[in-house]
Design a protein around this motif. Structure first.
Motif, PDB file in Angstrom:
ATOM      1  N   CYS A  14     -25.406  33.535  -8.239  1.00 25.57           N
ATOM      2  CA  CYS A  14     -26.510  34.165  -8.965  1.00 25.57           C
ATOM      3  C   CYS A  14     -27.043  35.322  -8.132  1.00 25.57           C
ATOM      4  N   ILE A  15     -27.883  36.130  -8.759  1.00 24.89           N
ATOM      5  CA  ILE A  15     -28.601  37.187  -8.051  1.00 24.89           C
ATOM      6  C   ILE A  15     -30.095  36.957  -8.243  1.00 24.89           C
ATOM      7  N   GLU A  16     -30.808  37.081  -7.135  1.00 23.26           N
ATOM      8  CA  GLU A  16     -32.254  36.868  -7.116  1.00 23.26           C
ATOM      9  C   GLU A  16     -32.956  38.178  -6.762  1.00 23.26           C
ATOM     10  N   ILE A  17     -34.008  38.494  -7.508  1.00 20.05           N
ATOM     11  CA  ILE A  17     -34.851  39.656  -7.229  1.00 20.05           C
ATOM     12  C   ILE A  17     -36.306  39.200  -7.220  1.00 20.05           C
ATOM     13  N   ASP A  18     -37.008  39.485  -6.140  1.00 21.84           N
ATOM     14  CA  ASP A  18     -38.415  39.083  -6.009  1.00 21.84           C
ATOM     15  C   ASP A  18     -38.619  37.600  -6.290  1.00 21.84           C
TER      16      ASP A  18
ATOM     17  N   SER B 155     -26.230  35.399 -13.405  1.00 17.28           N
ATOM     18  CA  SER B 155     -25.396  34.322 -12.875  1.00 17.28           C
ATOM     19  C   SER B 155     -23.940  34.558 -13.244  1.00 17.28           C
ATOM     20  N   LEU B 156     -23.069  33.976 -12.442  1.00 20.63           N
ATOM     21  CA  LEU B 156     -21.625  34.026 -12.668  1.00 20.63           C
ATOM     22  C   LEU B 156     -21.065  32.684 -12.237  1.00 20.63           C
ATOM     23  N   THR B 157     -20.273  32.078 -13.120  1.00 17.42           N
ATOM     24  CA  THR B 157     -19.738  30.746 -12.856  1.00 17.42           C
ATOM     25  C   THR B 157     -18.231  30.760 -12.985  1.00 17.42           C
ATOM     26  N   GLY B 158     -17.542  30.091 -12.038  1.00 14.20           N
ATOM     27  CA  GLY B 158     -16.093  30.019 -12.075  1.00 14.20           C
ATOM     28  C   GLY B 158     -15.599  28.594 -11.854  1.00 14.20           C
ATOM     29  N   VAL B 159     -14.301  28.399 -12.117  1.00 13.95           N
ATOM     30  CA  VAL B 159     -13.645  27.115 -11.903  1.00 13.95           C
ATOM     31  C   VAL B 159     -12.218  27.395 -11.462  1.00 13.95           C
ATOM     32  N   CYS B 160     -11.656  26.559 -10.638  1.00 10.81           N
ATOM     33  CA  CYS B 160     -10.263  26.720 -10.223  1.00 10.81           C
ATOM     34  C   CYS B 160      -9.345  26.002 -11.213  1.00 10.81           C
ATOM     35  N   THR B 161      -8.273  26.672 -11.587  1.00  9.16           N
ATOM     36  CA  THR B 161      -7.338  26.114 -12.549  1.00  9.16           C
ATOM     37  C   THR B 161      -5.923  26.541 -12.196  1.00  9.16           C
ATOM     38  N   LEU B 162      -4.938  25.887 -12.796  1.00  6.04           N
ATOM     39  CA  LEU B 162      -3.534  26.254 -12.618  1.00  6.04           C
ATOM     40  C   LEU B 162      -3.120  27.043 -13.857  1.00  6.04           C
ATOM     41  N   PHE B 163      -2.803  28.318 -13.676  1.00  7.64           N
ATOM     42  CA  PHE B 163      -2.500  29.201 -14.805  1.00  7.64           C
ATOM     43  C   PHE B 163      -1.076  29.705 -14.702  1.00  7.64           C
ATOM     44  N   ASP B 164      -0.369  29.641 -15.830  1.00  7.80           N
ATOM     45  CA  ASP B 164       0.997  30.160 -15.935  1.00  7.80           C
ATOM     46  C   ASP B 164       0.952  31.413 -16.800  1.00  7.80           C
ATOM     47  N   PRO B 165       1.175  32.604 -16.239  1.00  6.27           N
ATOM     48  CA  PRO B 165       1.096  33.840 -17.027  1.00  6.27           C
ATOM     49  C   PRO B 165       2.085  33.888 -18.186  1.00  6.27           C
ATOM     50  N   ALA B 166       3.147  33.083 -18.119  1.00  2.00           N
ATOM     51  CA  ALA B 166       4.127  33.067 -19.202  1.00  2.00           C
ATOM     52  C   ALA B 166       3.608  32.334 -20.433  1.00  2.00           C
ATOM     53  N   HIS B 167       2.533  31.572 -20.273  1.00  2.00           N
ATOM     54  CA  HIS B 167       1.948  30.817 -21.386  1.00  2.00           C
ATOM     55  C   HIS B 167       0.429  31.026 -21.377  1.00  2.00           C
TER      56      HIS B 167
ATOM     57  N   ILE C 247     -21.528  43.581  -9.189  1.00  3.84           N
ATOM     58  CA  ILE C 247     -21.766  43.049  -7.845  1.00  3.84           C
ATOM     59  C   ILE C 247     -21.365  41.578  -7.774  1.00  3.84           C
ATOM     60  N   MET C 248     -21.721  40.798  -8.801  1.00  2.00           N
ATOM     61  CA  MET C 248     -21.337  39.385  -8.807  1.00  2.00           C
ATOM     62  C   MET C 248     -19.824  39.233  -8.913  1.00  2.00           C
ATOM     63  N   MET C 249     -19.192  40.083  -9.717  1.00  2.00           N
ATOM     64  CA  MET C 249     -17.738  40.008  -9.859  1.00  2.00           C
ATOM     65  C   MET C 249     -17.066  40.292  -8.525  1.00  2.00           C
ATOM     66  N   GLN C 250     -17.556  41.278  -7.799  1.00  2.00           N
ATOM     67  CA  GLN C 250     -16.992  41.587  -6.489  1.00  2.00           C
ATOM     68  C   GLN C 250     -17.188  40.420  -5.524  1.00  2.00           C
ATOM     69  N   ALA C 251     -18.322  39.739  -5.627  1.00  2.00           N
ATOM     70  CA  ALA C 251     -18.555  38.567  -4.786  1.00  2.00           C
ATOM     71  C   ALA C 251     -17.540  37.475  -5.110  1.00  2.00           C
ATOM     72  N   MET C 252     -17.201  37.333  -6.383  1.00  2.00           N
ATOM     73  CA  MET C 252     -16.225  36.310  -6.758  1.00  2.00           C
ATOM     74  C   MET C 252     -14.819  36.702  -6.311  1.00  2.00           C
ATOM     75  N   TYR C 253     -14.531  38.011  -6.238  1.00  2.00           N
ATOM     76  CA  TYR C 253     -13.252  38.443  -5.661  1.00  2.00           C
ATOM     77  C   TYR C 253     -13.150  37.959  -4.211  1.00  2.00           C
ATOM     78  N   HIS C 254     -14.263  37.968  -3.484  1.00  2.00           N
ATOM     79  CA  HIS C 254     -14.254  37.467  -2.115  1.00  2.00           C
ATOM     80  C   HIS C 254     -13.837  36.001  -2.083  1.00  2.00           C
ATOM     81  N   VAL C 255     -14.297  35.219  -3.058  1.00  2.00           N
ATOM     82  CA  VAL C 255     -13.938  33.801  -3.128  1.00  2.00           C
ATOM     83  C   VAL C 255     -12.437  33.654  -3.374  1.00  2.00           C
ATOM     84  N   VAL C 256     -11.896  34.481  -4.273  1.00  3.69           N
ATOM     85  CA  VAL C 256     -10.454  34.452  -4.552  1.00  3.69           C
ATOM     86  C   VAL C 256      -9.659  34.698  -3.277  1.00  3.69           C
TER      87      VAL C 256
END
Length: 226
Positions: free
Chosen positions: A66-70, A76-88, A131-140
């Motif tokens: 999330c991002i907090e101001i004052d 907010s941005l929420t993610g989950v880890c999953t197994l992904f097959d680009p062919a499907h 900004i949140m998306m870039q933070a999630m790239y760091h997690v990746v």
């Protein structure tokens, strides 16, 4: 746990923000953000509930940002880890996120899947979503995952569906001929469309379509890991 302090400028005025993981104390504000971001005709039952949010902060706290101001949570941005097959690629939001409860979180997955991104309308001019998306790239990168992936809504599609297929609509956004508030934003965040999916999410504006938008980890060798 993730925490980053930054200063942005709004019409020349400095705005100090904190990007961090959200916790249980933020739940009421997170639900309020959903209410602001997804008004009718978006189904209110798809707004977060506290059971879902509890799962987010316990099953995969690294994916709950999330991002907090004052002292107030404004996005907010929420993610989950999953197994992904680009062919499907075909799936629904419900399947990918276990209905937002992320009980399918896979610590051994190859993909960080975006469950939701929300920014209060009054703060959207600050670029908080990017900004949140870039933070999630760091997690990746930190976890050595192959990609960040998620299905983008296409809220402008209902205005163009009489003359364009869903794929044609996306093609025109990519070429710069059309603008879509969600897909164009994701493109600016560095994500690329890899598939248009039917019946992705109950969403009248998108006519239930979603576009899978991918960001590949630039430090991976490109070999499939599924």
């Amino acid at each position: 746990m993730y925490r980053s302090e930054q200063i942005l400028f709004d019409n020349g005025e400095p705005v100090r923000i904190v990007v961090r993981n959200y916790t249980e104390k933020d739940f009421d504000e997170l639900i309020d953000i959903q209410r602001e971001c997804f008004p009718p005709p978006f189904p209110s039952e798809l707004w977060w509930n506290k059971e879902q949010l509890t799962n987010h902060v316990t099953l995969f706290p690294e994916g709950a940002l999330c991002i907090e101001i004052d002292g107030n949570v404004v996005s907010s941005l929420t993610g989950v880890c999953t197994l992904f097959d680009p062919a499907h690629p075909n799936h629904t939001w419900e399947e990918a996120t276990a209905g937002g409860y992320i009980t399918n979180h896979n610590p051994n997955g190859n993909t960080l899947y975006i469950v939701d991104i929300s920014v209060r309308p009054a703060f959207r001019s600050l670029g908080l979503g990017k900004i949140m998306m870039q933070a999630m790239y760091h997690v990746v990168i930190e976890k050595g995952l192959d990609r960040l992936l998620g299905g983008g809504r296409m809220p402008g599609y209902h205005k163009n569906a009489h003359q364009l297929s869903a794929q044609e609509y996306i093609d025109k956004i990519v070429s710069g001929e059309l603008y879509d508030p969600v897909i164009s934003f994701l493109l600016k965040c560095g994500r690329l469309p890899i598939a248009v999916v039917e019946n992705y999410l109950e969403d009248e504006e998108s006519l239930n379509y979603g576009t899978l938008m991918e960001w590949k980890n630039p430090f991976k060798n490109g070999l499939p890991s599924f």
